[in-house]
Design a protein around this motif. Structure first.
Motif, PDB file in Angstrom:
ATOM      1  N   PHE A 160      47.937  50.789  25.818  1.00 49.55           N
ATOM      2  CA  PHE A 160      48.386  50.152  27.063  1.00 49.55           C
ATOM      3  C   PHE A 160      49.092  48.824  26.823  1.00 49.55           C
ATOM      4  N   ARG A 161      49.375  48.528  25.548  1.00 52.17           N
ATOM      5  CA  ARG A 161      50.148  47.316  25.168  1.00 52.17           C
ATOM      6  C   ARG A 161      49.484  46.045  25.672  1.00 52.17           C
ATOM      7  N   GLU A 162      48.201  46.023  25.623  1.00 53.52           N
ATOM      8  CA  GLU A 162      47.472  44.803  25.926  1.00 53.52           C
ATOM      9  C   GLU A 162      47.501  43.928  24.671  1.00 53.52           C
ATOM     10  N   PRO A 163      47.655  42.629  24.689  1.00 55.67           N
ATOM     11  CA  PRO A 163      47.562  41.740  25.841  1.00 55.67           C
ATOM     12  C   PRO A 163      48.908  41.518  26.550  1.00 55.67           C
ATOM     13  N   GLY A 164      50.017  42.101  26.036  1.00 52.65           N
ATOM     14  CA  GLY A 164      51.302  41.886  26.700  1.00 52.65           C
ATOM     15  C   GLY A 164      51.301  42.419  28.126  1.00 52.65           C
ATOM     16  N   ASN A 165      50.687  43.545  28.282  1.00 51.49           N
ATOM     17  CA  ASN A 165      50.641  44.190  29.588  1.00 51.49           C
ATOM     18  C   ASN A 165      49.543  43.541  30.430  1.00 51.49           C
ATOM     19  N   LYS A 166      49.951  42.945  31.543  1.00 47.43           N
ATOM     20  CA  LYS A 166      48.980  42.134  32.286  1.00 47.43           C
ATOM     21  C   LYS A 166      48.292  42.879  33.421  1.00 47.43           C
ATOM     22  N   ASP A 167      48.713  44.094  33.730  1.00 49.95           N
ATOM     23  CA  ASP A 167      48.028  44.714  34.864  1.00 49.95           C
ATOM     24  C   ASP A 167      47.003  45.760  34.456  1.00 49.95           C
ATOM     25  N   ILE A 168      46.774  45.904  33.180  1.00 51.17           N
ATOM     26  CA  ILE A 168      45.695  46.779  32.743  1.00 51.17           C
ATOM     27  C   ILE A 168      44.425  45.930  32.606  1.00 51.17           C
ATOM     28  N   VAL A 169      43.331  46.467  33.082  1.00 52.78           N
ATOM     29  CA  VAL A 169      42.076  45.695  33.077  1.00 52.78           C
ATOM     30  C   VAL A 169      41.047  46.423  32.209  1.00 52.78           C
ATOM     31  N   PHE A 170      40.456  45.695  31.286  1.00 51.54           N
ATOM     32  CA  PHE A 170      39.327  46.200  30.490  1.00 51.54           C
ATOM     33  C   PHE A 170      38.101  45.393  30.919  1.00 51.54           C
ATOM     34  N   ARG A 171      37.226  46.000  31.636  1.00 49.66           N
ATOM     35  CA  ARG A 171      36.088  45.274  32.213  1.00 49.66           C
ATOM     36  C   ARG A 171      34.822  45.691  31.474  1.00 49.66           C
ATOM     37  N   PRO A 172      34.343  44.811  30.559  1.00 47.68           N
ATOM     38  CA  PRO A 172      33.101  45.148  29.852  1.00 47.68           C
ATOM     39  C   PRO A 172      31.873  44.813  30.711  1.00 47.68           C
ATOM     40  N   PHE A 173      30.865  45.583  30.583  1.00 46.67           N
ATOM     41  CA  PHE A 173      29.603  45.288  31.294  1.00 46.67           C
ATOM     42  C   PHE A 173      28.483  46.046  30.589  1.00 46.67           C
ATOM     43  N   SER A 174      27.274  45.812  31.074  1.00 47.58           N
ATOM     44  CA  SER A 174      26.123  46.497  30.482  1.00 47.58           C
ATOM     45  C   SER A 174      25.468  47.376  31.519  1.00 47.58           C
ATOM     46  N   ILE A 175      25.093  48.554  31.102  1.00 44.22           N
ATOM     47  CA  ILE A 175      24.369  49.451  32.004  1.00 44.22           C
ATOM     48  C   ILE A 175      22.916  48.982  32.002  1.00 44.22           C
ATOM     49  N   GLY A 176      22.409  48.808  33.213  1.00 47.06           N
ATOM     50  CA  GLY A 176      21.088  48.147  33.312  1.00 47.06           C
ATOM     51  C   GLY A 176      19.927  49.060  33.080  1.00 47.06           C
ATOM     52  N   THR A 177      19.893  49.723  31.968  1.00 46.82           N
ATOM     53  CA  THR A 177      18.735  50.537  31.591  1.00 46.82           C
ATOM     54  C   THR A 177      17.726  49.640  30.887  1.00 46.82           C
ATOM     55  N   GLU A 178      16.601  50.223  30.528  1.00 47.40           N
ATOM     56  CA  GLU A 178      15.584  49.420  29.846  1.00 47.40           C
ATOM     57  C   GLU A 178      16.169  48.769  28.601  1.00 47.40           C
ATOM     58  N   ARG A 179      16.905  49.596  27.891  1.00 48.66           N
ATOM     59  CA  ARG A 179      17.597  49.050  26.728  1.00 48.66           C
ATOM     60  C   ARG A 179      19.083  49.001  27.101  1.00 48.66           C
ATOM     61  N   PRO A 180      19.597  47.819  27.503  1.00 47.89           N
ATOM     62  CA  PRO A 180      20.970  47.759  28.030  1.00 47.89           C
ATOM     63  C   PRO A 180      21.985  48.371  27.073  1.00 47.89           C
ATOM     64  N   ARG A 181      22.878  49.076  27.691  1.00 49.67           N
ATOM     65  CA  ARG A 181      23.894  49.761  26.878  1.00 49.67           C
ATOM     66  C   ARG A 181      25.269  49.223  27.260  1.00 49.67           C
ATOM     67  N   ARG A 182      26.095  48.918  26.265  1.00 42.15           N
ATOM     68  CA  ARG A 182      27.425  48.350  26.525  1.00 42.15           C
ATOM     69  C   ARG A 182      28.348  49.429  27.110  1.00 42.15           C
ATOM     70  N   ALA A 183      29.136  49.007  28.051  1.00 39.18           N
ATOM     71  CA  ALA A 183      30.083  49.960  28.670  1.00 39.18           C
ATOM     72  C   ALA A 183      31.369  49.216  29.019  1.00 39.18           C
ATOM     73  N   LEU A 184      32.370  50.006  29.359  1.00 39.86           N
ATOM     74  CA  LEU A 184      33.688  49.423  29.612  1.00 39.86           C
ATOM     75  C   LEU A 184      34.396  50.240  30.705  1.00 39.86           C
ATOM     76  N   LEU A 185      34.946  49.515  31.650  1.00 39.28           N
ATOM     77  CA  LEU A 185      35.794  50.181  32.644  1.00 39.28           C
ATOM     78  C   LEU A 185      37.250  49.895  32.312  1.00 39.28           C
ATOM     79  N   VAL A 186      38.075  50.908  32.380  1.00 41.49           N
ATOM     80  CA  VAL A 186      39.510  50.720  32.137  1.00 41.49           C
ATOM     81  C   VAL A 186      40.251  51.185  33.383  1.00 41.49           C
ATOM     82  N   PHE A 187      41.085  50.358  33.905  1.00 42.47           N
ATOM     83  CA  PHE A 187      41.847  50.724  35.102  1.00 42.47           C
ATOM     84  C   PHE A 187      43.036  49.779  35.263  1.00 42.47           C
ATOM     85  N   PHE A 188      43.917  50.143  36.134  1.00 44.53           N
ATOM     86  CA  PHE A 188      45.060  49.275  36.447  1.00 44.53           C
ATOM     87  C   PHE A 188      44.748  48.442  37.677  1.00 44.53           C
ATOM     88  N   ASP A 189      45.101  47.202  37.599  1.00 43.11           N
ATOM     89  CA  ASP A 189      44.888  46.316  38.729  1.00 43.11           C
ATOM     90  C   ASP A 189      45.942  46.632  39.787  1.00 43.11           C
TER      91      ASP A 189
END
Lengths: 364, 597
Positions: free
Chosen positions: B90-119
């Protein structure tokens, strides 16, 4: 959904054949019939009808014995390539001459009636180009165009005849038997070649629906006979005999005679499509015969490469007669009077050969 | 002093400004076959856009990423690796409208996750409420029973990963459309379609969640195919809305919608719709075959797609029926035709199209049959006028004045007397002026449209006549021609007719009516030879096929008993022979009238 071979429907074949068989009434054919049949000239096409129907039936009988083949391939099968080569050469030469003379007559008609300032060297190639274009597009396009225009042509023809009804004089066809039964019969017999255009059926047959070739042939001959007879009859009724002998283009004079009130007085232009479309359909059909016959004889898969060379021959032929009247006379002699003999003989030979062959096969 | 004088007097080449991007310059060193530029070419400093090395590097990078996409590379179990690869694509970081949103899934043992979408094109409310909230806040309410070990090899690890993905999809994401994806390509394509991709650390499967919220206009009224009586809805630029409009009218289980991507650089969804129990399967297969075979770079409009799939590109008429009306599409589908729609444009294509279908308007069927037939005949007259009237006028005035009755001829001669031009020039001038005004009318902003009307009326009307450039009769001819062309209901067909009019003017000028008729004959032959998806263009007239009375004239609705034979539909009959059941006499036992009358 479409296959490589052209397909011609029953209605399309009938439209094409009827226009091809009857287009001659629009030029000078009638002018040469009237001196033969006098006031009973309208009976001559009716007398031709039985011969035409039998001729069509014979051709169809021959074609049905070899389904999917044209008369050129059938000839090769029956009489061998050498003899059939002569037959094919005759078809080709005859139809080149036929096309050339028809082309010249229609071009002269255009110049006489509508474009007096235009040179013949423009009118002849214009007609030829129109016909060549449609032959290039193929048999299917030709047949479909004829079918579409058939309504218009039929309507124009009937309208033309009806609009002259105020001029009809019943005494024009009197005496009823004209020169007498015997002379009339001889006149009909000596012009049997007028139906030579039915030869087109021998090339159309492989593309027609199975089992409808005979019907197409018979319906076309009947309809064309009716058209020619009606045109002759109305010309006689309008101009009466012997005045009817004077016009070189009787149907055109008929169109010029139409008057509808004080406002519509020169109506011949209204009927121009009848002439032009009939001419182009007829010329295209004739050109198709020439090229298709040659292509079949030369075993070419497509007739297109032969259009241009054939067109050159036709144009040369069209410019050969020194004037209109020579073209008309030569055309009448070649087609109406003499074409029936050699063409009838060839068909007769082929039919006899087919019959002998089937007899031999039955014995074996 | 001398230096200044010298500078002023001595001629110098003007300084040519230097640009970073200098492609297309004649003095540029020609590129060798297969290469970009000679290796010895001087490189601009600083890796500027014109830099050959930078160019080659960029090209190689593009090819590498294309190969990844085309090669269907599977996703990795490593979230970092997936993120890196997607950022590259997606040519990040040049491309400014693509969003990579990291977060953690709130399980007992948090698991890393990522949302990818266009703003922009996504529905953020849906993302917050249906993706992030349940995963971050409520995941712990239903703890993992089978935790997947990161990178655990073997079938056990695979099974655990699949189980986790399934669990997230089935228990934690309340969105109505969630689908798993195993390849980078699937993720990229779905993100490009305004959906959101969820990547979880340790999973080699991404979850694609429906979050589309394209900016689109609402369903409006038809702009080109307006009717007085009948539905007033038109298609929009959103293919889903268009399909909904069709489904709203045609509620039949056999109505099938298939999606095919068309275009290489930006594949757009192309919908193929047909009635499975009516349309000929061979026709449907042919439509799909043609669409699948389109190798175009970019197809964003049905007009472009049409050019790729039509039978005869050089033919003198369009071979598809373009419409903006859902009811016309439905009528076509019911007859056994196939509809094609391209995402992002409000025109559907109906195939096969015939000459008679191009001359039909939706309203023909909505009116009672006598006015329906009458308006259709008027339209055919309009077609004739639009195509032939100017040519015939030139031909008659130039070559066949005898055709005009004497009184009228005198009026014509009087009107033409002050005009210095020959008729052909006069007609060409006016037709060209009209075409200019017409084209300008399409391009002009709406606010100044009235000005154009005034200019057009002045040029076409008063001024041209007053200046003796054209005769008043010609104004009538041009106006009638224009009216005729406006009666043609199909806009592309109307454009074609406009164009051919000039051929007929030329033929009429040179050879009079003879030329026009020869041209018409060849024109007709060309149409007779044309096909649209294998169906003859002049069907059902040539070749003659069975059809309900709905081509040259419009028969009553209750006589439309059969579908067109040339479509070879699976169901030939549309309605029973007697569709007005109440006209049948009821007698004897079959009489079910309550009062027995």
């Amino acid at each position: 959904m479409s296959s490589g071979l052209p397909r011609v429907g029953f209605g399309e074949a009938v439209a094409l054949l009827v226009v091809f068989l009857s287009m001659k009434v629009l030029i000078s054919h009638l002018a040469l019939i009237f001196p033969l049949g006098l006031s009973a000239s309208w009976m001559i096409p009716l007398m031709h009808l039985p011969v035409g129907l039998v001729g069509a039936a014979v051709i169809v009988w021959l074609l049905n014995r070899f389904p999917g083949r044209t008369i050129v391939e059938i000839g090769e099968e029956l009489v061998g390539p050498v003899v059939n080569g002569f037959f094919t050469l005759f078809y080709y030469v005859f139809f080149v001459i036929f096309t050339a003379l028809i082309l010249r007559q229609f071009a002269e008609f255009m110049l006489t009636g509508f474009l007096p300032e235009t040179p013949l060297g423009v009118a002849v190639p214009a007609f030829a180009a129109g016909a060549a274009a449609i032959v290039f597009l193929g048999l299917e396009a030709l047949a479909r165009t004829a079918r579409v225009l058939f309504y218009l042509l039929g309507f124009s023809f009937v309208l033309l005849l009806l609009l002259t009804s105020n001029l009809w004089a019943p005494h024009g066809i009197m005496p009823l038997w004209g020169p007498g039964v015997l002379a009339l019969s001889w006149a009909a017999f000596s012009t049997l070649g007028v139906g030579v255009e039915i030869f087109l059926l021998a090339l159309l047959a492989p593309y027609l629906p199975r089992g409808r070739v005979l019907a197409a042939g018979l319906v076309s001959v009947l309809a064309a006979g009716a058209v020619v007879a009606l045109a002759t009859l109305v010309s006689l009724l309008v101009f009466t005999y012997p005045v009817v002998r004077e016009p070189v283009l009787p149907m055109f004079e008929l169109a010029r005679a139409v008057q509808w009130g004080r406002f519509f007085v020169r109506m011949e232009t209204l009927f121009l499509p009848l002439w032009i479309f009939s001419a182009l359909i007829g010329l295209a059909a004739a050109l198709y015969i020439c090229t298709a016959v040659a292509a079949r004889a030369l075993k070419l898969p497509c007739h297109r490469p032969l259009i241009l060379p054939t067109l050159v021959l036709i144009l040369a032929g069209a410019f050969t007669p020194p004037n209109f009247s020579t073209a008309v006379e030569v055309g009448f002699v070649v087609t109406a009077q003499w074409s029936f003999v050699p063409l009838g003989a060839i068909i007769g030979v082929l039919v006899a050969a087919a019959w002998l062959r089937s007899r031999r096969q039955r014995r074996e | 002093m001398l230096k200044t004088l010298n500078r002023l007097l001595v001629f110098r080449e003007p300084a040519v400004p230097r640009y970073e991007f200098e492609a297309g310059r004649e003095d540029r060193p020609s590129a060798p076959a297969g290469g970009r530029a000679p290796s010895g070419a001087k490189k601009p400093a600083g890796g500027a856009p014109g830099d050959t090395a930078a160019f080659e590097k960029k090209r190689a990078e593009g090819r590498r990423l294309d190969a990844i996409l085309k090669g269907n590379r599977p996703l990795s179990t490593s979230l970092d690796e997936n993120e890196r690869l997607l950022k590259e694509i997606f040519r990040e970081p040049g491309n400014k409208d693509i969003v990579f949103r990291p977060f953690s899934i709130g399980t007992e043992r948090p698991r890393r996750a990522l949302l990818v979408f266009f703003d922009g094109p996504v529905n953020t409310d849906r993302q917050n409420l249906s993706i992030l909230q349940p995963l971050m806040l409520f995941a712990g309410l239903r703890p993992d029973r089978i935790p997947a070990e990161r990178g655990e090899p073997g079938p056990a690890g695979q099974e655990a990963r699949e189980e986790l993905a399934k669990r997230i999809r089935e228990a934690l994401l309340p969105g109505n459309e969630v689908s798993p994806a195993g390849t980078v390509r699937e993720v990229v394509e779905d993100v490009l379609n305004a959906n959101t991709a969820l990547l979880v650390d340790g999973l080699d499967t991404a979850l694609l969640i429906e979050t589309k919220a394209w900016a689109t206009r609402g369903v409006g009224t038809p702009q080109v195919e307006a009717v007085i009586r009948g539905p007033q809805e038109a298609f929009t630029e959103q293919i889903r809305i268009n399909i909904t409009l069709i489904r709203k009218t045609l509620r039949r289980s056999s109505l099938v919608t298939e999606f095919l991507p068309v275009g290489r650089i930006s594949p757009l969804q192309c919908a193929v719709m047909y009635l499975d129990d009516v349309a000929n399967p061979a026709l449907v297969a042919e439509v799909k075959r043609r669409l699948k075979s389109v190798g175009a770079d970019y197809v964003n409009e049905s007009g472009i797609l049409e050019q790729f799939i039509e039978d005869m590109p050089g033919a003198p008429a369009p071979q598809t029926l373009a419409t903006e009306r859902p009811d016309r599409v439905v009528a076509g589908l019911v007859e056994g035709r196939v509809a094609i729609m391209v995402d992002g444009n409000p025109w559907a294509l109906i195939v096969p199209a015939t000459f008679f279908s191009l001359m039909q308007a939706a309203e023909d069927a909505y009116n009672r049959w006598p006015p329906g037939t009458f308006t259709r005949l008027i339209r055919y007259v309009g077609l004739g006028l639009a195509l032939l009237l100017p040519g015939a006028y030139v031909a008659i005035i130039t070559h066949h004045p005898e055709f005009i009755p004497t009184d009228l001829l005198l009026a014509f001669a009087g009107a033409r007397e002050p005009v210095p031009f020959p008729t052909a020039v006069e007609v060409l001038l006016m037709e060209a002026a009209f075409e200019l005004i017409r084209e300008a009318g399409v391009r002009i902003p709406g606010t100044v449209g009235t000005t154009l009307g005034i200019v057009g009326a002045l040029i076409l009307g008063q001024a041209a006549v007053a200046a003796n450039i054209v005769s008043p009769i010609l104004i009538i001819i041009v106006a009638l021609t224009a009216l005729g062309s406006f009666t043609i209901p199909n806009y592309p067909f109307s454009n074609t007719i406009r164009m051919y009019r000039f051929f007929y003017i030329a033929l009429g000028t040179v050879l009079g009516l003879f030329g026009i008729l020869v041209g018409l004959f060849v024109h007709l032959a060309l149409l007779a030879r044309m096909t649209s998806f294998g169906v003859p263009f002049l069907a059902p007239v040539a070749p003659v096929t069975r059809s309900a009375p709905d081509y040259l004239w419009r028969g009553p609705a209750w006589e439309q008993e059969e579908r067109p034979d040339y479509l070879d539909p699976l169901r030939r009959r549309r309605q029973p022979r007697i569709s007005r059941g109440w006209t049948q006499r009821r007698t004897g036992k079959g009489d079910d009238r309550p009062d027995g009358r």
